[in-house]
Design a protein around this motif. Sequence first.
Motif, PDB file in Angstrom:
ATOM      1  N   LYS A   4      52.258  42.175  49.473  1.00 18.67           N
ATOM      2  CA  LYS A   4      51.784  43.499  49.835  1.00 18.67           C
ATOM      3  C   LYS A   4      50.657  43.849  48.866  1.00 18.67           C
ATOM      4  CE  LYS A   4      53.201  48.190  50.748  1.00 18.67           C
ATOM      5  NZ  LYS A   4      54.322  49.110  50.917  1.00 18.67           N
ATOM      6  N   CYS A   5      49.603  44.410  49.414  1.00 19.67           N
ATOM      7  CA  CYS A   5      48.444  44.764  48.608  1.00 19.67           C
ATOM      8  C   CYS A   5      48.379  46.283  48.476  1.00 19.67           C
ATOM      9  CB  CYS A   5      47.183  44.239  49.279  1.00 19.67           C
ATOM     10  SG  CYS A   5      45.808  44.104  48.152  1.00 19.67           S
ATOM     11  N   HIS A   6      48.276  46.772  47.247  1.00 17.87           N
ATOM     12  CA  HIS A   6      48.119  48.206  47.009  1.00 17.87           C
ATOM     13  C   HIS A   6      46.624  48.505  46.948  1.00 17.87           C
ATOM     14  CE1 HIS A   6      52.369  49.032  46.273  1.00 17.87           C
ATOM     15  NE2 HIS A   6      52.395  47.805  45.770  1.00 17.87           N
ATOM     16  N   LEU A   7      46.178  49.301  47.921  1.00 20.46           N
ATOM     17  CA  LEU A   7      44.755  49.579  48.062  1.00 20.46           C
ATOM     18  C   LEU A   7      44.336  50.816  47.277  1.00 20.46           C
ATOM     19  CD1 LEU A   7      44.434  49.000  51.896  1.00 20.46           C
ATOM     20  CD2 LEU A   7      43.839  47.398  50.083  1.00 20.46           C
ATOM     21  N   LEU A   8      43.121  50.740  46.736  1.00 13.23           N
ATOM     22  CA  LEU A   8      42.500  51.886  46.108  1.00 13.23           C
ATOM     23  C   LEU A   8      41.034  51.835  46.509  1.00 13.23           C
ATOM     24  CD1 LEU A   8      42.889  54.297  44.224  1.00 13.23           C
ATOM     25  CD2 LEU A   8      42.272  52.807  42.313  1.00 13.23           C
ATOM     26  N   PHE A   9      40.575  52.858  47.199  1.00 14.97           N
ATOM     27  CA  PHE A   9      39.199  52.923  47.724  1.00 14.97           C
ATOM     28  C   PHE A   9      38.902  51.722  48.620  1.00 14.97           C
ATOM     29  CE2 PHE A   9      38.952  54.975  43.471  1.00 14.97           C
ATOM     30  CZ  PHE A   9      38.845  56.283  43.926  1.00 14.97           C
ATOM     31  N   GLY A  10      39.908  51.298  49.391  1.00 11.06           N
ATOM     32  CA  GLY A  10      39.702  50.224  50.345  1.00 11.06           C
ATOM     33  C   GLY A  10      39.724  48.832  49.745  1.00 11.06           C
ATOM     34  N   ARG A  11      39.985  48.720  48.451  1.00 13.50           N
ATOM     35  CA  ARG A  11      40.027  47.401  47.812  1.00 13.50           C
ATOM     36  C   ARG A  11      41.445  47.126  47.312  1.00 13.50           C
ATOM     37  NH1 ARG A  11      35.817  46.826  43.319  1.00 13.50           N
ATOM     38  NH2 ARG A  11      36.508  44.678  43.498  1.00 13.50           N
ATOM     39  N   CYS A  12      41.837  45.877  47.307  1.00 15.38           N
ATOM     40  CA  CYS A  12      43.150  45.472  46.826  1.00 15.38           C
ATOM     41  C   CYS A  12      43.137  45.522  45.296  1.00 15.38           C
ATOM     42  CB  CYS A  12      43.490  44.061  47.313  1.00 15.38           C
ATOM     43  SG  CYS A  12      45.124  43.526  46.799  1.00 15.38           S
ATOM     44  N   MET A  13      43.859  46.464  44.732  1.00 14.70           N
ATOM     45  CA  MET A  13      43.885  46.608  43.279  1.00 14.70           C
ATOM     46  C   MET A  13      45.102  45.893  42.664  1.00 14.70           C
ATOM     47  SD  MET A  13      41.160  48.196  42.819  1.00 14.70           S
ATOM     48  CE  MET A  13      41.192  48.606  41.104  1.00 14.70           C
ATOM     49  N   LEU A  14      46.159  45.805  43.417  1.00 10.85           N
ATOM     50  CA  LEU A  14      47.369  45.160  42.904  1.00 10.85           C
ATOM     51  C   LEU A  14      48.064  44.469  44.066  1.00 10.85           C
ATOM     52  CD1 LEU A  14      49.426  44.760  40.581  1.00 10.85           C
ATOM     53  CD2 LEU A  14      50.501  46.886  41.316  1.00 10.85           C
ATOM     54  N   LYS A  15      48.280  43.165  43.905  1.00 12.41           N
ATOM     55  CA  LYS A  15      48.950  42.387  44.941  1.00 12.41           C
ATOM     56  C   LYS A  15      50.319  41.975  44.411  1.00 12.41           C
ATOM     57  CE  LYS A  15      48.241  38.370  47.907  1.00 12.41           C
ATOM     58  NZ  LYS A  15      47.353  37.237  48.189  1.00 12.41           N
ATOM     59  N   ILE A  16      51.366  42.347  45.130  1.00  9.97           N
ATOM     60  CA  ILE A  16      52.737  42.017  44.746  1.00  9.97           C
ATOM     61  C   ILE A  16      53.310  41.088  45.810  1.00  9.97           C
ATOM     62  CG2 ILE A  16      55.050  42.914  44.307  1.00  9.97           C
ATOM     63  CD1 ILE A  16      53.742  45.519  43.430  1.00  9.97           C
ATOM     64  N   CYS A  17      53.852  39.948  45.334  1.00  9.22           N
ATOM     65  CA  CYS A  17      54.442  38.969  46.252  1.00  9.22           C
ATOM     66  C   CYS A  17      55.897  38.721  45.884  1.00  9.22           C
ATOM     67  CB  CYS A  17      53.665  37.656  46.200  1.00  9.22           C
ATOM     68  SG  CYS A  17      51.946  37.810  46.747  1.00  9.22           S
ATOM     69  N   TRP A  18      56.691  38.372  46.880  1.00 10.51           N
ATOM     70  CA  TRP A  18      58.102  38.065  46.674  1.00 10.51           C
ATOM     71  C   TRP A  18      58.541  37.044  47.691  1.00 10.51           C
ATOM     72  CZ3 TRP A  18      56.017  42.483  48.609  1.00 10.51           C
ATOM     73  CH2 TRP A  18      56.320  42.806  49.929  1.00 10.51           C
ATOM     74  N   GLN A  19      59.635  36.350  47.348  1.00  8.33           N
ATOM     75  CA  GLN A  19      60.197  35.383  48.278  1.00  8.33           C
ATOM     76  C   GLN A  19      61.155  36.104  49.205  1.00  8.33           C
ATOM     77  OE1 GLN A  19      61.990  32.310  45.887  1.00  8.33           O
ATOM     78  NE2 GLN A  19      60.159  31.058  46.053  1.00  8.33           N
ATOM     79  N   GLN A  20      61.146  35.705  50.446  1.00  7.79           N
ATOM     80  CA  GLN A  20      62.090  36.273  51.400  1.00  7.79           C
ATOM     81  C   GLN A  20      62.416  35.229  52.441  1.00  7.79           C
ATOM     82  OE1 GLN A  20      60.118  39.674  53.146  1.00  7.79           O
ATOM     83  NE2 GLN A  20      59.737  38.548  55.005  1.00  7.79           N
ATOM     84  N   LEU A  21      63.468  35.493  53.187  1.00  8.37           N
ATOM     85  CA  LEU A  21      63.850  34.571  54.244  1.00  8.37           C
ATOM     86  C   LEU A  21      62.784  34.546  55.323  1.00  8.37           C
ATOM     87  CD1 LEU A  21      67.611  35.498  54.693  1.00  8.37           C
ATOM     88  CD2 LEU A  21      66.692  33.418  53.686  1.00  8.37           C
ATOM     89  N   ALA A  22      62.636  33.393  55.910  1.00  9.79           N
ATOM     90  CA  ALA A  22      61.698  33.274  57.025  1.00  9.79           C
ATOM     91  C   ALA A  22      62.215  34.080  58.204  1.00  9.79           C
ATOM     92  CB  ALA A  22      61.546  31.810  57.416  1.00  9.79           C
TER      93      ALA A  22
END
Length: 128
Positions: A4-22
Amino acid sequence: MDCKCHLLFGRCMLKICWQQLADFHQVGNLLKPVNERLTAPTASELMHVSASPGYCERNDASGIPGAVGRRCNVTSEGKEACSVITCCDRGYDISQVTLETQCGCKEQLKENVKCKLCPWTVDQFACK
């Protein structure tokens, strides 16, 4: 992985990734070619993703006390019964315990009650 990308002024400022079931359907489609005899589960079948913990054996890491010594009730048919499920098909031990209870209470003067302590023996049941 899912991100998931946290946007600020339309740009990705922080990208958080995690493992999950398919996706469930993707997994099913992958499994089905492996075994062509695989059929869809019926409404009465249970499905699970991971194995259930064993509640019969003590497991301190999971906080499972195990069944040994678990108090049970031979006259009950509820969850506290000394049944195959409660005692993990190991049976139960019986011990006699003497308790003291108030008896022979008599009123002495106003609002003053005096009682004796009388022994009372009960059977206690605990899983093997």
